[in-house]
Write a protein that holds these residues in place. Structure first.
Motif, PDB file in Angstrom:
ATOM      1  N   LEU A 230       0.841  -1.196   0.000  1.00  0.00           N
ATOM      2  CA  LEU A 230       0.000   0.000   0.000  1.00  0.00           C
ATOM      3  C   LEU A 230       0.872   1.240   0.000  1.00  0.00           C
ATOM      4  CD1 LEU A 230      -2.915  -0.893   2.452  1.00  0.00           C
ATOM      5  CD2 LEU A 230      -3.129  -0.409   0.010  1.00  0.00           C
TER       6      LEU A 230
ATOM      7  N   ASN B 195       1.177   5.538   0.615  1.00  0.00           N
ATOM      8  CA  ASN B 195       0.667   6.660   1.410  1.00  0.00           C
ATOM      9  C   ASN B 195      -0.087   6.185   2.649  1.00  0.00           C
ATOM     10  OD1 ASN B 195       0.472   9.530   1.783  1.00  0.00           O
ATOM     11  ND2 ASN B 195       0.587   9.638  -0.447  1.00  0.00           N
TER      12      ASN B 195
ATOM     13  N   LYS C 167      -4.182   7.322   2.750  1.00  0.00           N
ATOM     14  CA  LYS C 167      -4.816   8.578   2.383  1.00  0.00           C
ATOM     15  C   LYS C 167      -5.502   8.448   1.037  1.00  0.00           C
ATOM     16  CE  LYS C 167      -1.726  11.947   2.755  1.00  0.00           C
ATOM     17  NZ  LYS C 167      -1.122  13.236   3.011  1.00  0.00           N
ATOM     18  N   ILE C 168      -6.677   9.052   0.886  1.00  0.00           N
ATOM     19  CA  ILE C 168      -7.253   9.307  -0.437  1.00  0.00           C
ATOM     20  C   ILE C 168      -7.691  10.762  -0.437  1.00  0.00           C
ATOM     21  CG2 ILE C 168      -7.996   6.949  -0.969  1.00  0.00           C
ATOM     22  CD1 ILE C 168     -10.822   7.761  -0.063  1.00  0.00           C
TER      23      ILE C 168
ATOM     24  N   GLY D 151     -10.025  12.231   2.436  1.00  0.00           N
ATOM     25  CA  GLY D 151     -10.363  11.207   3.421  1.00  0.00           C
ATOM     26  C   GLY D 151      -9.332  10.100   3.503  1.00  0.00           C
ATOM     27  N   PHE D 152      -9.791   8.931   3.920  1.00  0.00           N
ATOM     28  CA  PHE D 152      -8.862   7.805   4.055  1.00  0.00           C
ATOM     29  C   PHE D 152      -9.581   6.488   3.797  1.00  0.00           C
ATOM     30  CE2 PHE D 152     -10.560   8.772   8.298  1.00  0.00           C
ATOM     31  CZ  PHE D 152     -11.031   7.528   8.715  1.00  0.00           C
ATOM     32  N   MET D 153      -8.797   5.445   3.538  1.00  0.00           N
ATOM     33  CA  MET D 153      -9.321   4.077   3.451  1.00  0.00           C
ATOM     34  C   MET D 153      -8.697   3.256   4.559  1.00  0.00           C
ATOM     35  SD  MET D 153      -9.627   3.008  -0.578  1.00  0.00           S
ATOM     36  CE  MET D 153     -10.436   1.431  -0.242  1.00  0.00           C
ATOM     37  N   GLU D 154      -9.442   2.242   5.015  1.00  0.00           N
ATOM     38  CA  GLU D 154      -8.917   1.336   6.041  1.00  0.00           C
ATOM     39  C   GLU D 154      -8.749  -0.057   5.445  1.00  0.00           C
ATOM     40  OE1 GLU D 154     -10.819   2.540  10.159  1.00  0.00           O
ATOM     41  OE2 GLU D 154     -12.319   2.555   8.557  1.00  0.00           O
ATOM     42  N   TRP D 155      -7.699  -0.732   5.889  1.00  0.00           N
ATOM     43  CA  TRP D 155      -7.341  -2.027   5.299  1.00  0.00           C
ATOM     44  C   TRP D 155      -6.947  -3.028   6.377  1.00  0.00           C
ATOM     45  CZ3 TRP D 155      -7.180  -1.919  -0.168  1.00  0.00           C
ATOM     46  CH2 TRP D 155      -7.160  -0.639  -0.757  1.00  0.00           C
ATOM     47  N   LYS D 156      -7.124  -4.308   6.028  1.00  0.00           N
ATOM     48  CA  LYS D 156      -6.555  -5.389   6.828  1.00  0.00           C
ATOM     49  C   LYS D 156      -5.622  -6.181   5.930  1.00  0.00           C
ATOM     50  CE  LYS D 156     -10.097  -6.732  10.120  1.00  0.00           C
ATOM     51  NZ  LYS D 156     -11.188  -7.693  10.224  1.00  0.00           N
ATOM     52  N   CYS D 157      -4.565  -6.691   6.511  1.00  0.00           N
ATOM     53  CA  CYS D 157      -3.625  -7.468   5.709  1.00  0.00           C
ATOM     54  C   CYS D 157      -2.854  -8.399   6.625  1.00  0.00           C
ATOM     55  CB  CYS D 157      -2.678  -6.532   4.958  1.00  0.00           C
ATOM     56  SG  CYS D 157      -1.790  -7.327   3.616  1.00  0.00           S
TER      57      CYS D 157
END
Lengths: 330, 283
Positions: B146, B148, B165-166, B169-175
Motif C-alpha cells: 500500500l 501513502n 490517504k485518499i 479522506g482515508f481508506m482502512e485495510w486489513k492485511c
C-alpha cells in the motif's frame, strides 16, 4: 498494432475523479495530433456504474470497458490491477493514461510491472511525436527541470498526470460502445489485502485549486497566532490558504492537502500572496502559473522575490494586523 | 514475534541546492556533481516507523540503498538513527535505471537478504519524485503493498491494520505480513540522531552489493535497458521582474490591498492610515 488511447476512469463512492475526465479531454487532443489515430477507450471499474458510464460517454470515449461488480465497490489494488492487465493483454493499447491520485499513484506503476512496460509519473504536458508515439514531459529536481520521457520499445506507453494540471475537458458527443468486462477470472485472484472501510469528508471552504486569491504562508509566518490571521484574511477575501513544507511541518496549516508545490497542489490563482516564504524550487513550481505574485519577506535577499512580480520588504507581523484592520476583521 | 524489516533509504541531492542545477550546454546532461547528498526526507519517516515497530515487537532493521559509492555519510546517519545493518547496492551497471529497473534491482536484493516480514519506504523522493518505486517493488516481491500509509498497526499473529490517504479522506485495510508499505510523512516524526547513535553506527554491519552479487538479468537494468528513456531536457525559467517595494508597514499593507483589487479580487477595505504620521522617517 492499434493506436488506441486508453484512460482509466477512477471513481470513489460513485464520484468520478476530476483527473480522469481531464485525461479524457487530453486523449481527445492527443488523438487529433496523430497521423493514424485509433480509438479513445475508457476503462471504468467499480459497482453500480450505469450513471457514471453516462458521464464518461459525454467526454469523447468511443468505447467504454465496464467492470461492474459488488466486490469492486471499494478500490482493491489486486482486483483493479488484474482487470486492467487482463484488458491490456487482450487489446494491446498504444497509450494508457491514469490520474496521479492517491489510488492512481499506486495502480499505475503496479500495472506497468504486470504488463511489462514503462510509466512516466506526474506529467505536466503530453505530446505526440512524428511516429504517433507519446512524449511525456515530467518534472525533476522539484520542478526546476523538465524532461521528455519516451517509451519506445514497450506497450502501452503509460503516463500519470495529477488532478488540475490539464485543462478542463469539453463535452463531446460520440456514440460510445459499452463493453461489459467478464470478471469471472477474478475468482482466481485471492487478495491478502482487504479494504474494510472508507471515509470521505466534504472539503472546507474554497478548494485551493479553484480559489481566485491564494494566501500562502511559509516558515517565516513564525507562529500559529499569525497563521490564524492568514486564515481569516483568506476567508474574508473568499480565497484559500496554502502552505509550504516547513509551515506544514510546524503544524500551523490545515494539513498536507493545503501544501503548494511539486509534491503538493499546483495552483494558478489571479493573485498569489506569499508571506514569510523563502522560495524553494519545490514551492515555486507549484505556484509559478499564478497571474500576479506578491511576496512579503523581511529579507531583501529572499529567493522568492526573484519569482515574484512584487517583493515587499517588510515585517509580516506588522503588516498582517493592518490588513486585518483594513478588511474589518476583528 | 521478532520482525525482519527492510527500509529503503535513498541518498538524494540536497533540495536546498536545486536552484543551482544547470544543464551542460554541450553534453545536455544535468550538472549536479557539486551538490551534497542527504537522506531523502520522506525515507526518515520510513526509518522512524521501523524503529517504532522494533521497539514494540523486537526484530532487526536493515537499510537498503542504491546509489554511487560516495554516500557512506547518509548510510551512517540511517544507522545512527537506530537501524541495525545496511546494504548499499552500487554498480555502474545500475546507473540510469528507471523505476521499473530500480524496483527490479531492489527486489532482487531483498530476495537475497531473505526472510523479510516488512518492507518500508517513503512515499516519494525529492529528486525524481515519481512515487512509483514502492508499488513496483511490492509487485516484484509479489507481496501485498500500500502507498501513502498514515496508520500502521500490527495486531496478533502478524495481522495488520492500515489506513491510507485518499482525496478528502482515508481508506482502512486489513492485511497479513509480509507486506510492503510506503509511509506518509504524517505517520510519525523522525527522531534525531544522538552522539551515542553516531558512535555505534560506524561499528554496525555494512555491506556493498554489486551486479555480480545479485541474480539479475543484465538486459533489463541501467539507462539503456530501462523501458522509459529520457529525451530532451529543459530548464524552467521561473523568474519574474521581482520589483522590490519598500516603505512603511502602512504603505506595504495598502500596496497589497490595491493590488488585490487590480488583480480582480473584490475587496472592501478601509484605507490604511499611518497612526504615527509625521513621526516616522519613512520616505
Amino acid at each position: 498494432m492499434n493506436k488506441d488511447i486508453w484512460v482509466f476512469i477512477e471513481q470513489v463512492q460513485s464520484n468520478i475523479s476530476g483527473a480522469s475526465l481531464e485525461l479524457l479531454g487530453e486523449a481527445v487532443r492527443l488523438k487529433s495530433k496523430m497521423k493514424n489515430p485509433g480509438k479513445i477507450v475508457a476503462v471504468i471499474i467499480g459497482s453500480q456504474l450505469s450513471e457514471l458510464i453516462q458521464v464518461v460517454s459525454m467526454f469523447g470515449a468511443e468505447k467504454i470497458y465496464v467492470a461492474d461488480h459488488r466486490k469492486l465497490r471499494l478500490y482493491q489494488p489486486d482486483y483493479y490491477a488484474a482487470i486492467l492487465t487482463h484488458l491490456i493483454h487482450q487489446e494491446d493499447p498504444h497509450i494508457l493514461l491514469i490520474g496521479a491520485t492517491y489510488i492512481g499513484s499506486q495502480l499505475g506503476p503496479m500495472v506497468a510491472i504486470r504488463v511489462d512496460t514503462g510509466i512516466a509519473a506526474h506529467c505536466v504536458e503530453l505530446k505526440i511525436d512524428d511516429n504517433d508515439n507519446l512524449v511525456a514531459v515530467v518534472p525533476a529536481f522539484g520542478g526546476k527541470l523538465l524532461g521528455d520521457i519516451l517509451c519506445p520499445n514497450y506497450r502501452p506507453q503509460m503516463a500519470s498526470v495529477k488532478p488540475g494540471i490539464l485543462e478542463k475537458p469539453e463535452r463531446i458527443e460520440v456514440q460510445s460502445q459499452i463493453v461489459p468486462v467478464d470478471i469471472n477470472f477474478l475468482s482466481l485472484v485471492e487478495p491478502k489485502l482487504k479494504p474494510v472501510g472508507i471515509c470521505c469528508h466534504e472539503p472546507k471552504g474554497v478548494p485551493l485549486e479553484q480559489a481566485e486569491v491564494v494566501i500562502c504562508g511559509g516558515w517565516g509566518v513564525g507562529d500559529a497566532e499569525h497563521w490564524q490571521m492568514l486564515e481569516k484574511i483568506a476567508a474574508k477575501l473568499g480565497g484559500a490558504v496554502g502552505c509550504t513544507r516547513p509551515a506544514l511541518d510546524e503544524g500551523w496549516s490545515q494539513g498536507e492537502h493545503t501544501m503548494v508545490g511539486t509534491s503538493g497542489k499546483s495552483i494558478r490563482p489571479n493573485v498569489y500572496l506569499g508571506f514569510g516564504i523563502s522560495g524553494s524550487t519545490h514551492h515555486v513550481c507549484g505556484m509559478k502559473d499564478s497571474k500576479l505574485i506578491i511576496s512579503v519577506n523581511k529579507d531583501e535577499e529572499a529567493e522568492i522575490f526573484n519569482f515574484s512580480d512584487f517583493g515587499l520588504v517588510g515585517d509580516i507581523k506588522e503588516i498582517l494586523p493592518l490588513l486585518m484592520q483594513s478588511l474589518g476583521i476583528s | 514475534m521478532a520482525l525482519k524489516i527492510v527500509v529503503c533509504v535513498k541518498p538524494i541531492p540536497d533540495p536546498a541546492y536545486y536552484k543551482d542545477i544547470t544543464i551542460d550546454p554541450v553534453t545536455k546532461t544535468i550538472q549536479r556533481e557539486a551538490i551534497p547528498t542527504i537522506i531523502n526526507p520522506a525515507d526518515k519517516h520510513a526509518i522512524e516507523e521501523a524503529l517504532k515497530i522494533k521497539e514494540k515487537f523486537g526484530g532487526k532493521i536493515i537499510t537498503l540503498s542504491m546509489a554511487p559509492p560516495n554516500v557512506i555519510k547518509n548510510i551512517h546517519e540511517a544507522l545512527a538513527m537506530g537501524a541495525d545493518e545496511a546494504y548499499l547496492l552500487t554498480d555502474k551497471k545500475f546507473a540510469g535505471s528507471d523505476t521499473w529497473a530500480t524496483s527490479y534491482i531492489l527486489a532482487k536484493a531483498i530476495e537475497k537478504i531473505g526472510g523479510i516480514d516488512l518492507v518500508i519506504t517513503g512515499t516519494e523522493t525529492g529528486d525524481g519524485g515519481t512515487s512509483q518505486v514502492p508499488s513496483q517493488l511490492g509487485e516484484w516481491l509479489k507481496i501485498p503493498h500500500l502507498w501513502n500509509v498514515i496508520e500502521f498497526k500490527i495486531k496478533n499473529e502478524k495481522e495488520v491494520y492500515l489506513k491510507t490517504k485518499i482525496e478528502n479522506g482515508f481508506m482502512e485495510w486489513k492485511c497479513k505480513l509480509p507486506m510492503a508499505i510506503a509511509v506518509s510523512r504524517e505517520i510519525n516524526t523522525p527522531r534525531y540522531t544522538t552522539i551515542m547513535g553516531v558512535m555505534k553506527a560506524k561499528k554496525k554491519p555494512f555491506q556493498k552489493l554489486t551486479f555480480d552479487d545479485l541474480n539479475l538479468d543484465e538486459k533489463r537494468i541501467g539507462l539503456v535497458n530501462s523501458p522509459t528513456q529520457a529525451g530532451n531536457l529543459h530548464l524552467l525559467d521561473l523568474s519574474r521582474k521581482g520589483k522590490i517595494i519598500k516603505g512603511s508597514k502602512e504603505e506595504l499593507a495598502q500596496f497589497i490591498i490595491d493590488n488585490l483589487k487590480a488583480g480582480g479580487i473584490s475587496v472592501e477595505a478601509d484605507p490604511i492610515i499611518c497612526s504615527c504620521e509625521g513621526e516616522t522617517g519613512n520616505e
